[in-house]
Scaffold this active site. Structure first.
Site, mmCIF file in Angstrom:
data_model
loop_
_atom_site.group_PDB
_atom_site.id
_atom_site.type_symbol
_atom_site.label_atom_id
_atom_site.label_comp_id
_atom_site.label_asym_id
_atom_site.label_seq_id
_atom_site.Cartn_x
_atom_site.Cartn_y
_atom_site.Cartn_z
ATOM 1 N N GLU A 89 10.891 -3.703 -7.448
ATOM 2 C CA GLU A 89 11.089 -3.767 -5.714
ATOM 3 C C GLU A 89 10.459 -4.382 -5.111
ATOM 4 O OE1 GLU A 89 13.414 1.014 -5.314
ATOM 5 O OE2 GLU A 89 11.631 0.172 -4.016
ATOM 6 N N CYS A 102 5.710 -6.285 0.879
ATOM 7 C CA CYS A 102 5.500 -5.556 0.507
ATOM 8 C C CYS A 102 6.123 -4.484 -1.172
ATOM 9 C CB CYS A 102 5.959 -4.132 1.016
ATOM 10 S SG CYS A 102 5.162 -2.690 -0.157
ATOM 11 N N CYS A 109 5.290 4.932 -12.289
ATOM 12 C CA CYS A 109 3.932 5.062 -11.538
ATOM 13 C C CYS A 109 3.414 6.574 -12.417
ATOM 14 C CB CYS A 109 3.924 5.228 -10.259
ATOM 15 S SG CYS A 109 2.038 5.627 -9.439
ATOM 16 N N CYS A 113 2.250 11.744 -7.648
ATOM 17 C CA CYS A 113 2.502 12.753 -6.037
ATOM 18 C C CYS A 113 3.271 13.026 -5.801
ATOM 19 C CB CYS A 113 2.113 11.174 -5.643
ATOM 20 S SG CYS A 113 -0.275 10.252 -5.516
ATOM 21 N N CYS A 116 5.927 11.862 -3.276
ATOM 22 C CA CYS A 116 6.409 10.262 -3.805
ATOM 23 C C CYS A 116 7.477 9.723 -4.978
ATOM 24 C CB CYS A 116 5.397 9.165 -4.386
ATOM 25 S SG CYS A 116 5.642 7.314 -4.451
ATOM 26 N N GLY A 156 3.928 1.653 -7.766
ATOM 27 C CA GLY A 156 2.726 2.024 -8.886
ATOM 28 C C GLY A 156 1.251 0.917 -7.847
ATOM 29 N N ASN A 287 9.163 9.388 5.043
ATOM 30 C CA ASN A 287 10.614 9.206 5.017
ATOM 31 C C ASN A 287 11.395 10.153 3.235
ATOM 32 O OD1 ASN A 287 11.541 6.945 5.560
ATOM 33 N ND2 ASN A 287 9.973 5.407 4.581
ATOM 34 N N CYS A 330 8.373 3.981 -0.155
ATOM 35 C CA CYS A 330 8.518 3.751 -1.839
ATOM 36 C C CYS A 330 9.248 4.181 -3.297
ATOM 37 C CB CYS A 330 7.423 4.356 -2.090
ATOM 38 S SG CYS A 330 6.330 3.637 -3.266
HETATM 39 N N1 SAH Z 1 -0.574 4.009 -5.640
HETATM 40 C C1 SAH Z 1 -0.746 3.311 -4.161
HETATM 41 C C2 SAH Z 1 0.490 2.537 -3.877
HETATM 42 C C3 SAH Z 1 1.999 2.679 -3.778
HETATM 43 S S1 SAH Z 1 2.082 3.761 -2.361
HETATM 44 C C4 SAH Z 1 -0.846 4.270 -3.387
HETATM 45 O O1 SAH Z 1 -1.564 5.463 -3.469
HETATM 46 O O2 SAH Z 1 -1.868 3.788 -2.261
HETATM 47 C C5 SAH Z 1 2.052 3.257 -1.490
HETATM 48 C C6 SAH Z 1 2.157 4.272 0.378
HETATM 49 O O3 SAH Z 1 3.461 5.152 0.282
HETATM 50 C C7 SAH Z 1 0.824 5.234 -0.242
HETATM 51 O O4 SAH Z 1 0.780 5.265 0.817
HETATM 52 C C8 SAH Z 1 1.893 6.831 -0.414
HETATM 53 O O5 SAH Z 1 1.685 7.599 -0.526
HETATM 54 C C9 SAH Z 1 3.383 6.358 0.908
HETATM 55 N N2 SAH Z 1 4.181 7.210 -0.195
HETATM 56 C C10 SAH Z 1 4.872 7.066 -1.174
HETATM 57 N N3 SAH Z 1 5.706 7.814 -0.604
HETATM 58 C C11 SAH Z 1 6.236 8.020 1.008
HETATM 59 C C12 SAH Z 1 7.443 8.425 1.031
HETATM 60 N N4 SAH Z 1 8.303 9.345 1.017
HETATM 61 N N5 SAH Z 1 6.817 8.570 2.793
HETATM 62 C C13 SAH Z 1 6.490 8.055 3.180
HETATM 63 N N6 SAH Z 1 5.200 7.490 2.735
HETATM 64 C C14 SAH Z 1 5.152 7.307 0.981
#
Ligand code: SAH
Length: 341
Positions: A89, A102, A109, A113, A116, A156, A287, A330
């Site tokens: 993506e 992006c 991944c 988290c 996520c 990732g 989101n 993401c």
């Molecule tokens: N793994 C890396 C980069 C990918 S995530 C990291 O953790 O930074 C990129 C960003 O999007 C991170 O800050 C992550 O916490 C955030 N993110 C993930 N899911 C999200 C969601 N549903 N809404 C908003 N931000 C989100």
């Protein structure tokens, strides 16, 4: 199978060519051909010898990714691209300061988290340097546009695929190739400390963002498993080390989650944690995802949180929302595509 020419940094291509009897400067000619003139075929690089053309044709290919799906909204396009084994993506955001892309560094991944979607994607695979770089090249070609900024915040954990990430960054900034300014690139990590140190020692002018999302270990532990491996105190020391080495401002990403990390107390604790550091906080409206137990914090809470940070002298911005209507968060597009298959 032929190798992907986009996997090689200029230095690595020089090594390959020299060890096969060609000249070091031939690598520059090939780089200029594939990145500046964007040839589709090695035979179209007209300043190199027949011999070199056949060596390249035998061993390498110039192959862009194919676009499987493209979702469009006013200022955001989301793409699903196909590599040899899987789909990845990336998201194009048309900002007032230019086109921002992006990109992803892995398929799936391992970081898990809680909030996520990407962590729920099965089959983790590291993208090669070429697959990382090709996201930029493919979107530039597909949309006939120039990408001005790259944020490595797609699917990732970039520092979980560190060597390929660094090669990809080197290719992106190489003056003989894509020549994207290093200051126009931001890498976001959940906080893998040894790699933050390594990144600081690289002396590459790429921006760093940390997914902080909480002011204390107690809250962060509930959201991000990595927090149990690397605690807040050590993470802040790594950030200090990075700043002392690079003198670059670090972005602290903070997703505002209703009832979890959005209280006034959290804002005070966060201010205390970051006071005096060369950082700025990026407050991100959450989101919500299909499977998520989390809700986004209210507008009012976000504003209060923002005001407290400001009052405490912390630099803060609220991230502009883009692509909410097209599964912009993401991992969302890939997840819905894979479910359909
Ligand atoms: N793994 C890396 C980069 C990918 S995530 C990291 O953790 O930074 C990129 C960003 O999007 C991170 O800050 C992550 O916490 C955030 N993110 C993930 N899911 C999200 C969601 N549903 N809404 C908003 N931000 C989100």
């Amino acid at each position: 199978m032929k190798n992907n020419i986009f996997d090689l940094t200029l230095e690595k291509l020089e090594e390959v060519l020299v060890s096969n009897g060609f000249k070091k400067f031939n690598a520059t000619q090939v780089f200029e051909g594939i990145y500046k003139r964007k040839v589709d075929n090695f035979d179209d690089i007209n300043n190199i010898s027949k011999n070199l053309k056949s060596f390249l044709n035998e061993n390498y290919e110039i192959k862009y990714l194919s676009v499987l799906e493209c979702l469009k909204s006013k200022d955001t396009n989301k793409y699903l691209l196909e590599t040899n084994e899987s789909s990845i993506e990336c998201v194009l955001m048309k900002q007032y300061y230019g086109n921002s892309l992006c990109i992803s560094t892995q398929v799936g991944c391992n970081m898990g988290c809680a909030f996520c979607e990407s962590g729920k994607l099965k089959c983790v695979k590291n993208l090669t340097p070429g697959e990382i770089v090709l996201q930029v090249l493919t979107i530039e070609k597909y949309g006939n546009i120039r990408i001005d900024n790259v944020v490595i915040m797609g699917i990732g954990e970039p520092f979980d695929n560190y060597d390929n990430l660094i090669d990809a960054l080197n290719i992106l900034v190489c003056p003989k190739g894509i020549d994207l300014g290093s200051r126009k690139i931001t890498v976001s990590t959940c906080g893998i400390i040894p790699k933050i140190h390594a990144f600081a020692d690289l002396h590459i002018q790429v921006n760093l963002a940390i997914s902080l999302h909480a002011p204390t270990d107690k809250i962060r532990n509930k959201l991000m498993p990595i927090s149990k491996v690397y605690n807040m105190n050590d993470l802040m020391k790594a950030v200090d080390y990075y700043i002392s080495k690079t003198n670059r401002r670090v972005t602290m990403e903070y997703i505002m989650l209703d009832g979890i990390n959005d209280s006034e107390e959290c804002a005070q604790l966060l201010s205390k944690l970051l006071k005096g550091k060369l950082v700025y906080v990026n407050l991100i409206p959450y989101n919500s995802t299909s499977s998520s137990e989390f809700k986004r914090a209210s507008k009012n809470k976000i504003e209060k949180f923002y005001d407290i940070l400001k009052k405490n002298g912390i630099n803060v911005v609220t991230r502009k929302e883009m692509g909410k209507d097209i599964k912009g968060a993401c991992g969302q597009l890939k997840a819905s595509y894979d479910n359909k298959q």
